[in-house]
Design a protein around this motif. Sequence first.
Motif, PDB file in Angstrom:
ATOM      1  N   GLN A 144     -17.844   1.350  -0.214  1.00 63.04           N
ATOM      2  CA  GLN A 144     -16.519   1.791  -0.643  1.00 63.04           C
ATOM      3  C   GLN A 144     -15.414   0.809  -0.242  1.00 63.04           C
ATOM      4  OE1 GLN A 144     -17.428   5.596   1.502  1.00 63.04           O
ATOM      5  NE2 GLN A 144     -16.278   6.527  -0.163  1.00 63.04           N
ATOM      6  N   LEU A 145     -15.745  -0.160   0.581  1.00 62.93           N
ATOM      7  CA  LEU A 145     -14.738  -1.059   1.134  1.00 62.93           C
ATOM      8  C   LEU A 145     -14.270  -2.098   0.115  1.00 62.93           C
ATOM      9  CD1 LEU A 145     -16.367  -1.681   4.624  1.00 62.93           C
ATOM     10  CD2 LEU A 145     -14.250  -0.404   4.188  1.00 62.93           C
ATOM     11  N   SER A 146     -13.046  -2.574   0.338  1.00 64.54           N
ATOM     12  CA  SER A 146     -12.489  -3.667  -0.459  1.00 64.54           C
ATOM     13  C   SER A 146     -12.236  -4.862   0.442  1.00 64.54           C
ATOM     14  CB  SER A 146     -11.172  -3.239  -1.122  1.00 64.54           C
ATOM     15  OG  SER A 146     -11.407  -2.249  -2.105  1.00 64.54           O
ATOM     16  N   CYS A 147     -12.392  -6.047  -0.109  1.00 61.10           N
ATOM     17  CA  CYS A 147     -12.220  -7.279   0.656  1.00 61.10           C
ATOM     18  C   CYS A 147     -10.752  -7.440   1.072  1.00 61.10           C
ATOM     19  CB  CYS A 147     -12.660  -8.470  -0.179  1.00 61.10           C
ATOM     20  SG  CYS A 147     -12.653 -10.030   0.699  1.00 61.10           S
ATOM     21  N   PRO A 148     -10.485  -7.766   2.329  1.00 58.67           N
ATOM     22  CA  PRO A 148      -9.110  -8.094   2.724  1.00 58.67           C
ATOM     23  C   PRO A 148      -8.652  -9.355   1.999  1.00 58.67           C
ATOM     24  CG  PRO A 148     -10.489  -7.656   4.649  1.00 58.67           C
ATOM     25  CD  PRO A 148     -11.405  -7.799   3.471  1.00 58.67           C
ATOM     26  N   LEU A 149      -7.780  -9.183   1.042  1.00 57.23           N
ATOM     27  CA  LEU A 149      -7.382 -10.291   0.169  1.00 57.23           C
ATOM     28  C   LEU A 149      -6.099 -10.933   0.682  1.00 57.23           C
ATOM     29  CD1 LEU A 149      -7.667 -11.959  -2.428  1.00 57.23           C
ATOM     30  CD2 LEU A 149      -6.480 -10.105  -3.650  1.00 57.23           C
ATOM     31  N   ASP A 150      -6.210 -12.203   1.095  1.00 54.09           N
ATOM     32  CA  ASP A 150      -5.036 -12.945   1.524  1.00 54.09           C
ATOM     33  C   ASP A 150      -5.040 -14.319   0.886  1.00 54.09           C
ATOM     34  OD1 ASP A 150      -6.933 -14.397   2.907  1.00 54.09           O
ATOM     35  OD2 ASP A 150      -6.240 -13.817   4.901  1.00 54.09           O
ATOM     36  N   VAL A 151      -4.156 -15.199   1.336  1.00 50.90           N
ATOM     37  CA  VAL A 151      -4.045 -16.530   0.744  1.00 50.90           C
ATOM     38  C   VAL A 151      -5.367 -17.274   0.815  1.00 50.90           C
ATOM     39  CG1 VAL A 151      -2.951 -18.786   0.986  1.00 50.90           C
ATOM     40  CG2 VAL A 151      -1.571 -16.720   1.178  1.00 50.90           C
ATOM     41  N   HIS A 152      -6.022 -17.222   1.993  1.00 48.80           N
ATOM     42  CA  HIS A 152      -7.257 -17.991   2.187  1.00 48.80           C
ATOM     43  C   HIS A 152      -8.398 -17.460   1.323  1.00 48.80           C
ATOM     44  CE1 HIS A 152      -5.284 -19.969   5.518  1.00 48.80           C
ATOM     45  NE2 HIS A 152      -5.036 -18.811   6.081  1.00 48.80           N
ATOM     46  N   SER A 153      -8.686 -16.156   1.448  1.00 43.04           N
ATOM     47  CA  SER A 153      -9.802 -15.588   0.696  1.00 43.04           C
ATOM     48  C   SER A 153      -9.532 -15.648  -0.803  1.00 43.04           C
ATOM     49  CB  SER A 153     -10.086 -14.150   1.145  1.00 43.04           C
ATOM     50  OG  SER A 153      -8.948 -13.328   0.985  1.00 43.04           O
ATOM     51  N   GLY A 154      -8.262 -15.456  -1.196  1.00 44.85           N
ATOM     52  CA  GLY A 154      -7.910 -15.505  -2.605  1.00 44.85           C
ATOM     53  C   GLY A 154      -8.127 -16.887  -3.206  1.00 44.85           C
ATOM     54  N   ASN A 155      -7.684 -17.916  -2.491  1.00 50.73           N
ATOM     55  CA  ASN A 155      -7.833 -19.278  -3.009  1.00 50.73           C
ATOM     56  C   ASN A 155      -9.300 -19.663  -3.136  1.00 50.73           C
ATOM     57  OD1 ASN A 155      -5.086 -19.602  -3.197  1.00 50.73           O
ATOM     58  ND2 ASN A 155      -4.869 -20.732  -1.283  1.00 50.73           N
ATOM     59  N   VAL A 156     -10.102 -19.323  -2.140  1.00 55.55           N
ATOM     60  CA  VAL A 156     -11.532 -19.644  -2.202  1.00 55.55           C
ATOM     61  C   VAL A 156     -12.195 -18.874  -3.337  1.00 55.55           C
ATOM     62  CG1 VAL A 156     -13.742 -19.518  -0.974  1.00 55.55           C
ATOM     63  CG2 VAL A 156     -11.680 -20.241   0.245  1.00 55.55           C
ATOM     64  N   ALA A 157     -11.843 -17.583  -3.479  1.00 61.05           N
ATOM     65  CA  ALA A 157     -12.429 -16.763  -4.544  1.00 61.05           C
ATOM     66  C   ALA A 157     -12.120 -17.358  -5.916  1.00 61.05           C
ATOM     67  CB  ALA A 157     -11.909 -15.337  -4.450  1.00 61.05           C
TER      68      ALA A 157
END
Length: 254
Positions: A194-207
């Motif tokens: 049920q969890l969602s990934c903590p989305l920030d600048v770092h994880s977003g850019n890599v994704a």
Amino acid sequence: MTQKELRDFLDSKVSQYNHPRFIESDPIQIPHLFTKKEDIEIAGFLTATIAWGNRKSIIKNAYRMMQMLDNSPYDFVMNHQEFDLQNLEGFVHRTFNNKDFIQFIKSLQHIYTKYNGLEPIFNIYAKSNSLQFAISKLKQHFFETPHLQRTQKHISDPLKNSAAKRINMFLRWMIRQDNCGVDFGIWQNLSPAQLSCPLDVHSGNVARKLGLLNRKQNDAKALLELDIALRQLDSNDPVKYDFALFGLGVFESF
């Protein structure tokens, strides 16, 4: 890169970073100071609340928070008197100041007194595939008592298109069973699925570089897009990939 190649690559990075040594440089070290469930929850919640900006500053100020709460956060929340709150004067982390800190203590006391804690609220409002609605309801209940309007900004609302990075990180800490000694997994009525990934600048850019995310803004719509992509890689434990995305972004400048 095929989906299998991507999964294998990210799984290798999860193995690399989902390791006890990760704790040494991460704010999760603060709730790891405690063994009592309620202490872990409150320490984790307060730490996650100020988890933006320089990581060393986050950790330093979170330690200071715990010291101001006599290193017994649950006892302080439940049993403090008005004069005890004077001990919190002078605290500041970026835009989170002593007035916000005091309000959070009062609101946490309300949550633990009326609802028996943070976890039951998520148990009530959790959807089968998401906790974002429950985060919004937590914010509603958190500010049921008289409060400063300014303090509301320190809890994000996914229903107002926020990615709610900090609370999603807190939920990962509380719910995810990692068997590696990093995430706690003490909320056992909820599933890591049920969890969602903590989305920030770092994880977003890599994704985005890996083709997991197309949307440019790091908002609730982007979070849903990333959730769908990560669930295709592992439907049971999608946010394990937070370790990979974060590690690649912060430690490897991917």
